[in-house]
Design a protein around this motif. Sequence first.
Motif, PDB file in Angstrom:
ATOM      1  N   ILE A  55       0.788  -1.014  -0.208  1.00 19.74           N
ATOM      2  CA  ILE A  55       0.048   0.184  -0.115  1.00 19.74           C
ATOM      3  C   ILE A  55       0.932   1.160   0.076  1.00 19.74           C
ATOM      4  O   ILE A  55       2.004   1.281   0.374  1.00 19.74           O
ATOM      5  N   GLU A  56       0.337   2.370  -0.273  1.00 19.76           N
ATOM      6  CA  GLU A  56       0.966   3.507  -0.506  1.00 19.76           C
ATOM      7  C   GLU A  56       0.052   4.572   0.433  1.00 19.76           C
ATOM      8  O   GLU A  56      -1.043   4.894   0.145  1.00 19.76           O
ATOM      9  N   SER A  89       4.168   0.641   2.046  1.00 18.55           N
ATOM     10  CA  SER A  89       4.462  -0.300   3.175  1.00 18.55           C
ATOM     11  C   SER A  89       3.962  -1.682   2.700  1.00 18.55           C
ATOM     12  O   SER A  89       2.853  -1.692   2.091  1.00 18.55           O
ATOM     13  N   ARG A  90       4.902  -2.800   2.912  1.00 17.12           N
ATOM     14  CA  ARG A  90       4.355  -3.855   2.468  1.00 17.12           C
ATOM     15  C   ARG A  90       3.952  -4.789   3.515  1.00 17.12           C
ATOM     16  O   ARG A  90       4.727  -4.873   4.502  1.00 17.12           O
ATOM     17  N   ALA A 118       4.862  -5.193   9.078  1.00 16.21           N
ATOM     18  CA  ALA A 118       4.909  -4.586   8.153  1.00 16.21           C
ATOM     19  C   ALA A 118       6.427  -3.825   7.716  1.00 16.21           C
ATOM     20  O   ALA A 118       6.951  -3.634   8.587  1.00 16.21           O
ATOM     21  N   GLU A 119       6.819  -3.527   6.483  1.00 15.05           N
ATOM     22  CA  GLU A 119       8.156  -3.182   6.228  1.00 15.05           C
ATOM     23  C   GLU A 119       7.988  -2.074   5.020  1.00 15.05           C
ATOM     24  O   GLU A 119       7.179  -2.186   4.400  1.00 15.05           O
ATOM     25  N   VAL A 120       8.157  -0.777   5.767  1.00 14.56           N
ATOM     26  CA  VAL A 120       8.308   0.260   4.644  1.00 14.56           C
ATOM     27  C   VAL A 120       9.335   0.245   3.833  1.00 14.56           C
ATOM     28  O   VAL A 120      10.496   0.356   4.071  1.00 14.56           O
ATOM     29  N   VAL A 121       8.905  -0.064   2.293  1.00 14.56           N
ATOM     30  CA  VAL A 121       9.714  -0.224   1.472  1.00 14.56           C
ATOM     31  C   VAL A 121      10.178   1.021   0.670  1.00 14.56           C
ATOM     32  O   VAL A 121      11.338   1.002   0.119  1.00 14.56           O
ATOM     33  N   ARG A 122       9.420   1.908   0.772  1.00 11.04           N
ATOM     34  CA  ARG A 122       9.881   3.449   0.361  1.00 11.04           C
ATOM     35  C   ARG A 122       9.506   4.373   1.545  1.00 11.04           C
ATOM     36  O   ARG A 122       8.417   4.945   1.644  1.00 11.04           O
ATOM     37  N   PRO A 123      10.479   4.540   2.499  1.00 11.52           N
ATOM     38  CA  PRO A 123      10.140   5.163   3.588  1.00 11.52           C
ATOM     39  C   PRO A 123       9.708   6.802   3.536  1.00 11.52           C
ATOM     40  O   PRO A 123      10.053   7.405   2.353  1.00 11.52           O
ATOM     41  N   MET A 124       9.390   7.316   4.821  1.00 15.10           N
ATOM     42  CA  MET A 124       9.019   8.723   4.821  1.00 15.10           C
ATOM     43  C   MET A 124      10.235   9.328   4.931  1.00 15.10           C
ATOM     44  O   MET A 124      11.464   9.031   5.017  1.00 15.10           O
ATOM     45  N   LYS A 125      10.216  10.688   4.877  1.00 18.53           N
ATOM     46  CA  LYS A 125      11.366  11.674   4.791  1.00 18.53           C
ATOM     47  C   LYS A 125      12.118  11.380   6.370  1.00 18.53           C
ATOM     48  O   LYS A 125      11.441  11.162   7.214  1.00 18.53           O
ATOM     49  N   LEU A 126      13.417  11.346   6.198  1.00 16.13           N
ATOM     50  CA  LEU A 126      14.322  11.210   7.613  1.00 16.13           C
ATOM     51  C   LEU A 126      14.511   9.915   7.849  1.00 16.13           C
ATOM     52  O   LEU A 126      15.615   9.640   8.816  1.00 16.13           O
ATOM     53  N   ALA A 183      15.713   6.040   7.100  1.00 21.68           N
ATOM     54  CA  ALA A 183      16.203   5.340   6.075  1.00 21.68           C
ATOM     55  C   ALA A 183      15.351   3.832   5.986  1.00 21.68           C
ATOM     56  O   ALA A 183      15.409   3.151   4.852  1.00 21.68           O
ATOM     57  N   ALA A 184      14.791   3.210   6.986  1.00 18.99           N
ATOM     58  CA  ALA A 184      14.422   2.012   7.031  1.00 18.99           C
ATOM     59  C   ALA A 184      13.293   1.845   8.244  1.00 18.99           C
ATOM     60  O   ALA A 184      13.600   2.594   9.175  1.00 18.99           O
ATOM     61  N   MET A 185      12.092   1.296   8.243  1.00 19.51           N
ATOM     62  CA  MET A 185      11.244   1.069   9.253  1.00 19.51           C
ATOM     63  C   MET A 185      10.524  -0.179   9.104  1.00 19.51           C
ATOM     64  O   MET A 185      10.038  -0.453   7.915  1.00 19.51           O
ATOM     65  N   THR A 186      10.169  -0.706  10.335  1.00 19.51           N
ATOM     66  CA  THR A 186       9.216  -1.790  10.142  1.00 19.51           C
ATOM     67  C   THR A 186       8.377  -1.458  11.287  1.00 19.51           C
ATOM     68  O   THR A 186       8.624  -0.814  12.414  1.00 19.51           O
ATOM     69  N   THR A 187       7.056  -1.996  11.205  1.00 19.94           N
ATOM     70  CA  THR A 187       5.926  -1.860  12.193  1.00 19.94           C
ATOM     71  C   THR A 187       5.168  -3.097  12.579  1.00 19.94           C
ATOM     72  O   THR A 187       5.407  -3.938  11.639  1.00 19.94           O
ATOM     73  N   GLU A 188       4.693  -3.562  13.570  1.00 22.28           N
ATOM     74  CA  GLU A 188       3.997  -4.637  13.995  1.00 22.28           C
ATOM     75  C   GLU A 188       2.853  -4.269  14.793  1.00 22.28           C
ATOM     76  O   GLU A 188       2.860  -3.385  15.822  1.00 22.28           O
ATOM     77  N   TRP A 189       1.539  -4.522  14.367  1.00 20.33           N
ATOM     78  CA  TRP A 189       0.259  -4.512  15.031  1.00 20.33           C
ATOM     79  C   TRP A 189       0.128  -5.913  15.666  1.00 20.33           C
ATOM     80  O   TRP A 189       0.348  -6.981  15.032  1.00 20.33           O
ATOM     81  N   ARG A 190      -0.311  -5.964  16.802  1.00 19.92           N
ATOM     82  CA  ARG A 190      -0.731  -7.206  17.685  1.00 19.92           C
ATOM     83  C   ARG A 190      -1.746  -7.074  18.529  1.00 19.92           C
ATOM     84  O   ARG A 190      -1.849  -5.945  19.271  1.00 19.92           O
ATOM     85  N   VAL A 191      -2.838  -7.778  18.436  1.00 26.48           N
ATOM     86  CA  VAL A 191      -3.999  -7.693  19.309  1.00 26.48           C
ATOM     87  C   VAL A 191      -4.015  -8.908  20.073  1.00 26.48           C
ATOM     88  O   VAL A 191      -4.161 -10.031  19.876  1.00 26.48           O
ATOM     89  N   VAL A 192      -4.140  -8.733  21.597  1.00 25.79           N
ATOM     90  CA  VAL A 192      -4.059  -9.663  22.519  1.00 25.79           C
ATOM     91  C   VAL A 192      -5.260  -9.646  23.438  1.00 25.79           C
ATOM     92  O   VAL A 192      -5.579  -8.588  23.849  1.00 25.79           O
TER      93      VAL A 192
END
Length: 518
Positions: free
Chosen positions: A73-74, A88-89, A101-109, A111-120
């Motif tokens: 997604i963009e 983000s993939r 998710a892995e940010v494949v084309r990051p935002m400004k500033l 270089a690389a980012m991953t995010t994780e959502w988790r529901v417990v």
Amino acid sequence: MTRRRAARPAVRHTTVEEQELCAMRYHLSHSVVCAAPPGRVYDVIRRSADWPRIFAPCQAVTVLEQEPDRELIEIRALVGGAPMTWRSRRRFLPEVCGVRAEVVRPMKLVAAMTTEWRVVAVNAQQSLLLLEHAYDLCEDVAGQVEGVTTREQAEHFIESAIDANSATELGNIKAAVERPAPPADERDCHARHSVVVGAPADTVYGLIRDTTHWPRIFDACLGAASVGSDATGELVRIEAAQDGRTVAWETRRRYYDAIRRIDYHLPVPMPFVASMRGEWRVVPLGTARCLLTVDRHWRMLDDVRGVRDGVTTVAEAAALVRGFVETNAAAEMTALRAYAEDGIDTLTEITTRISLPHPPDAVYTLLADVAGWPKLLPHCEGLELRHDDGRHQEFVLEVRTAAGAEAFRSVRHCDAERLSIVYFQPEPPPLLLRHEGSWQVRAADDGGSEVVSRHTAVLDAVACEKAFGTAELREHKRRVRDMLDGNSRRTVEACAQALEHRPRPANGAAPAPVGHGG
């Protein structure tokens, strides 16, 4: 809402994703407790196309690639007040209610980012939503965002932006999942209730076919009279109690005796209802056992104004009618079974619903902590705790009543996951031959809770006649239901006071001498 920063871990993780997460220099974690089950929360974080409608910082989401278990997604959103776009993939992990998710084309500033959502799952009514970011900054940050020229400024800008956006997004999700979902058409409603009865099918069918039994069997039924009949059916006028009021309607019943089925429709419906129809069925499960089922389909009036004071919308009226149908149908099933199996006509039921502005688990904890009841309940004189392993309890409770002290024995099963307590009383109060019931704490749409107290009691007719000075069974049932309802409310009000840290009254009002909530 909570957040935390994590230092870069020193241990080596085994999976590729964990190694990538470990390699990142910066880590942020945010979480929120939602009054909703995990599946509902997971559904929101999975459906990225809905984010612009739900998340305040998100301006647009474009799905570039999509497969059943992943998507690319963009996203266009405000970051630190500045509009930014990134890709983000995302990989869906339904087995753990998560999205990685892995940010494949990051935002400004960045270089690389991953995010994780988790529901417990916290319990059946609440869940914890966790959002974690791991990221690295660009080596050269100058000129990318106005006012950011050094690495320290970039660190502060991105951390503050993630903090602000995460707090907003988690709050938006909490509001979305705790908001009741509108039905496809709130005017069209359906309900089905059934019960297995240990009696011959013909016996049970006879009870639902002959409505003259109903006022004696059903608490809500005040009267049932045939106003016309033919070879296949009849028109019956029903009077019933609804929220302390008497309501009436007519039902046209058609009998199919050979297959033990009754079809009906209401030419003159109950208040708020434009039409209602349904059917009763009795299906043999052997010579002395059967299944009793009743279906109800109804459509609300398009305009409910003027029917009753305080009810102005279809949604309000629909909730009122559905509550009446659900409560009374469940009571009908229990009463029919008791009458068919044992000839009991002294059974009565009541359901009490009370809303509190407190989290469900906090309310449940007080209801389950029976050892603390002498301090919690103003009318509790003493308690002998015979067994309590956290799930199973047995105790003798002594309460103060207008007639003096009374004691009764209760056996309870507590389920902290479902926030429910079921109980029965081997030694019930003097007016009852049998008493059982339950407490259920549910998450409410406003973030608080709803406590549902249910009582099923079999009256001691002789004791009731002596206590109430009348032989009228309906009056006995009414008074006992009032007592059961009053005790449930006093118990829940005591929980509310404890949660609000209000001091307990020095002299609590004497409760009714019957059927404490177990």
